[in-house]
Scaffold this motif. Structure first.
Motif, mmCIF file in Angstrom:
data_model
loop_
_atom_site.group_PDB
_atom_site.id
_atom_site.type_symbol
_atom_site.label_atom_id
_atom_site.label_comp_id
_atom_site.label_asym_id
_atom_site.label_seq_id
_atom_site.Cartn_x
_atom_site.Cartn_y
_atom_site.Cartn_z
ATOM 1 N N TYR A 92 0.836 -1.209 0.000
ATOM 2 C CA TYR A 92 0.000 0.000 0.000
ATOM 3 C C TYR A 92 0.865 1.251 0.000
ATOM 4 O O TYR A 92 0.596 2.208 -0.756
ATOM 5 C CB TYR A 92 -0.917 -0.014 1.219
ATOM 6 C CG TYR A 92 -1.788 1.222 1.344
ATOM 7 C CD1 TYR A 92 -2.790 1.479 0.421
ATOM 8 C CD2 TYR A 92 -1.583 2.124 2.379
ATOM 9 C CE1 TYR A 92 -3.591 2.618 0.528
ATOM 10 C CE2 TYR A 92 -2.381 3.260 2.501
ATOM 11 C CZ TYR A 92 -3.377 3.502 1.575
ATOM 12 O OH TYR A 92 -4.157 4.634 1.681
ATOM 13 N N LEU A 93 1.914 1.261 0.808
ATOM 14 C CA LEU A 93 2.816 2.425 0.846
ATOM 15 C C LEU A 93 3.489 2.631 -0.508
ATOM 16 O O LEU A 93 3.680 3.770 -0.954
ATOM 17 C CB LEU A 93 3.874 2.232 1.937
ATOM 18 C CG LEU A 93 3.347 2.203 3.381
ATOM 19 C CD1 LEU A 93 4.492 1.905 4.353
ATOM 20 C CD2 LEU A 93 2.677 3.525 3.748
ATOM 21 N N LYS A 94 3.815 1.542 -1.175
ATOM 22 C CA LYS A 94 4.418 1.632 -2.505
ATOM 23 C C LYS A 94 3.466 2.301 -3.490
ATOM 24 O O LYS A 94 3.873 3.142 -4.310
ATOM 25 C CB LYS A 94 4.805 0.238 -2.987
ATOM 26 C CG LYS A 94 5.542 0.215 -4.317
ATOM 27 C CD LYS A 94 5.943 -1.207 -4.682
ATOM 28 C CE LYS A 94 6.682 -1.237 -6.016
ATOM 29 N NZ LYS A 94 7.078 -2.634 -6.389
ATOM 30 N N LYS A 95 2.162 1.954 -3.400
ATOM 31 C CA LYS A 95 1.157 2.580 -4.272
ATOM 32 C C LYS A 95 1.036 4.076 -3.997
ATOM 33 O O LYS A 95 0.684 4.858 -4.892
ATOM 34 C CB LYS A 95 -0.194 1.905 -4.078
ATOM 35 C CG LYS A 95 -0.269 0.488 -4.606
ATOM 36 C CD LYS A 95 -1.639 -0.130 -4.336
ATOM 37 C CE LYS A 95 -1.703 -1.565 -4.845
ATOM 38 N NZ LYS A 95 -3.011 -2.201 -4.552
ATOM 39 N N LEU A 96 1.309 4.471 -2.755
ATOM 40 C CA LEU A 96 1.249 5.893 -2.396
ATOM 41 C C LEU A 96 2.514 6.637 -2.808
ATOM 42 O O LEU A 96 2.622 7.847 -2.586
ATOM 43 C CB LEU A 96 1.049 6.042 -0.882
ATOM 44 C CG LEU A 96 -0.273 5.519 -0.303
ATOM 45 C CD1 LEU A 96 -0.291 5.701 1.223
ATOM 46 C CD2 LEU A 96 -1.473 6.233 -0.929
ATOM 47 N N GLY A 97 3.465 5.925 -3.379
ATOM 48 C CA GLY A 97 4.710 6.556 -3.806
ATOM 49 C C GLY A 97 5.731 6.689 -2.692
ATOM 50 O O GLY A 97 6.694 7.459 -2.808
ATOM 51 N N LEU A 98 5.548 5.918 -1.611
ATOM 52 C CA LEU A 98 6.460 5.981 -0.472
ATOM 53 C C LEU A 98 7.377 4.761 -0.471
ATOM 54 O O LEU A 98 6.993 3.688 -0.937
ATOM 55 C CB LEU A 98 5.665 6.029 0.837
ATOM 56 C CG LEU A 98 4.723 7.231 0.989
ATOM 57 C CD1 LEU A 98 3.864 7.084 2.231
ATOM 58 C CD2 LEU A 98 5.515 8.534 1.048
ATOM 59 N N GLN A 99 8.568 4.941 0.068
ATOM 60 C CA GLN A 99 9.550 3.868 0.089
ATOM 61 C C GLN A 99 9.763 3.352 1.510
ATOM 62 O O GLN A 99 9.750 4.115 2.470
ATOM 63 C CB GLN A 99 10.887 4.349 -0.482
ATOM 64 C CG GLN A 99 10.836 4.698 -1.970
ATOM 65 C CD GLN A 99 12.201 5.061 -2.507
ATOM 66 O OE1 GLN A 99 13.037 5.601 -1.794
ATOM 67 N NE2 GLN A 99 12.436 4.757 -3.780
ATOM 68 N N VAL A 100 9.947 2.023 1.599
ATOM 69 C CA VAL A 100 10.283 1.361 2.858
ATOM 70 C C VAL A 100 11.732 0.901 2.766
ATOM 71 O O VAL A 100 12.105 0.227 1.807
ATOM 72 C CB VAL A 100 9.361 0.141 3.093
ATOM 73 C CG1 VAL A 100 9.775 -0.607 4.379
ATOM 74 C CG2 VAL A 100 7.906 0.567 3.180
ATOM 75 N N PRO A 101 12.597 1.302 3.707
ATOM 76 C CA PRO A 101 12.326 2.048 4.939
ATOM 77 C C PRO A 101 12.634 3.544 4.860
ATOM 78 O O PRO A 101 12.576 4.218 5.881
ATOM 79 C CB PRO A 101 13.280 1.375 5.924
ATOM 80 C CG PRO A 101 14.494 1.071 5.081
ATOM 81 C CD PRO A 101 13.957 0.717 3.715
#
Length: 330
Positions: free
Chosen positions: A258-267
């Protein structure tokens, strides 16, 4: 017509009495390792299938254990299920449901025991099952009021696991940490080990516990995503979370996607930590940091505790030590 294989046929081939065959099948009396092996080999060679219904009437045991789960994706339960199978028990996985009808179904299902992985049920509901003569091994994630003596806990030290996770994240510089309990975890019932460990560890480290950073609606994956979205985008940048503790690896993996779909990277943008250290933790990208505990020790203690309770023997609560396996996601 093919001759029906009987217990006498097994006894003759194994070189033992029919009574010994019965003892091995029903595990009602001690039989030497040599004779047990001979009986099992004869059963396999003759393809003998005991009449389960007749056996249950004779022994007053169904030889069935119910696993009640909120999430049926707990792959590590294979270990404990195989251990029960080796003891002659068949495991039925039941998806937890609210309401008295489900409690009555468990009671009327003639299960010899229940392994309760769900926290959705009150102490009175659990006691109702136990008073019907069905022992419960509880995967305990919160405190309860009085429980019957044939309700015993075998679970990882969830409090300790969450406390170690929060301490680790704080040491890495995180102060805004989201707690996302497992899918369908009932957050309306207070005294949960996860939230208590989360709150107390923050405060011990001089940080403020903010209830807004705890996902309360866990009834669906979308509800959890919605809470995370609001926390990330509704506040000022300085108030946004930098880490998420998920209730299990399955939820953690979904949050990462889900975070990837929001354009965010882990970590880089958000650290994510799971719990249970399942096979998912190593196949996700980045690999998932997760709370771990010995599945073999857990399975062994669960089976031993359940069999003691079924036999009417006393048993004690047991908590398995938890540790943190650090990987790329945090």
């Amino acid at each position: 017509m093919k001759k029906k294989i009987t217990r006498n046929d097994v006894a003759e081939l194994a070189g033992v009495s029919p009574a010994v065959v019965s003892y091995v099948i029903n595990q009602t009396k001690f039989v030497s390792e040599e004779k047990t092996l001979a009986v099992k080999n004869a059963i396999k060679e003759l393809r003998y299938r005991p009449n389960v219904y007749a056996r249950s009437l004779k022994t007053n045991k169904s030889m069935q254990i119910a696993f009640v789960c909120d999430n049926l994706r707990n792959n590590w339960l294979d270990i404990v299920e195989n251990m029960f199978f080796d003891k002659g028990y068949f495991v039925s996985h039941c998806y937890s449901r609210d309401g008295e009808d489900f409690i009555q179904m468990l009671i009327e299902g003639r299960f010899d025991g229940v392994f309760m992985l769900s926290n959705r049920y009150t102490a009175s509901q659990l006691n109702e099952i136990a008073k019907a003569g069905i022992p419960i091994v509880l995967y305990k994630t919160r405190d309860y009021s009085f429980l019957e003596s044939n309700i015993v806990t075998v679970a990882p030290d969830i409090y300790g696991g969450v406390a170690k996770t929060v301490s680790y994240l704080i040491a890495k510089g995180h102060e805004k940490i989201v707690l996302a309990p497992p899918l369908r975890y009932n957050m309306n019932l207070k005294k949960g080990f996860r939230e208590r460990a989360y709150k107390e560890t923050l405060e011990e480290n001089g940080l403020v516990y903010d209830e807004a950073f705890v996902c309360r609606d866990t009834n669906s994956m979308q509800a959890i995503f919605s809470s995370i979205f609001d926390l990330i985008f509704s506040g000022k940048p300085a108030e946004r979370p930098t880490a998420i503790i998920a209730g299990d690896d399955y939820l953690a993996g979904n949050i990462m996607q889900y975070l990837k779909k929001l354009g965010l990277q882990v970590p880089a943008d958000l650290a994510v930590i799971g719990m249970d250290n399942t096979y998912l933790s190593e196949i996700l990208s980045p690999q998932l940091t997760s709370v771990d505990f010995s599945k073999e020790e857990f399975s062994r203690k669960l089976v031993d505790t359940m069999l003691r309770l079924i036999q009417g023997e006393p048993a004690e609560d047991q908590f398995i030590r938890a540790s943190l396996t650090v990987r790329e996601s945090a």
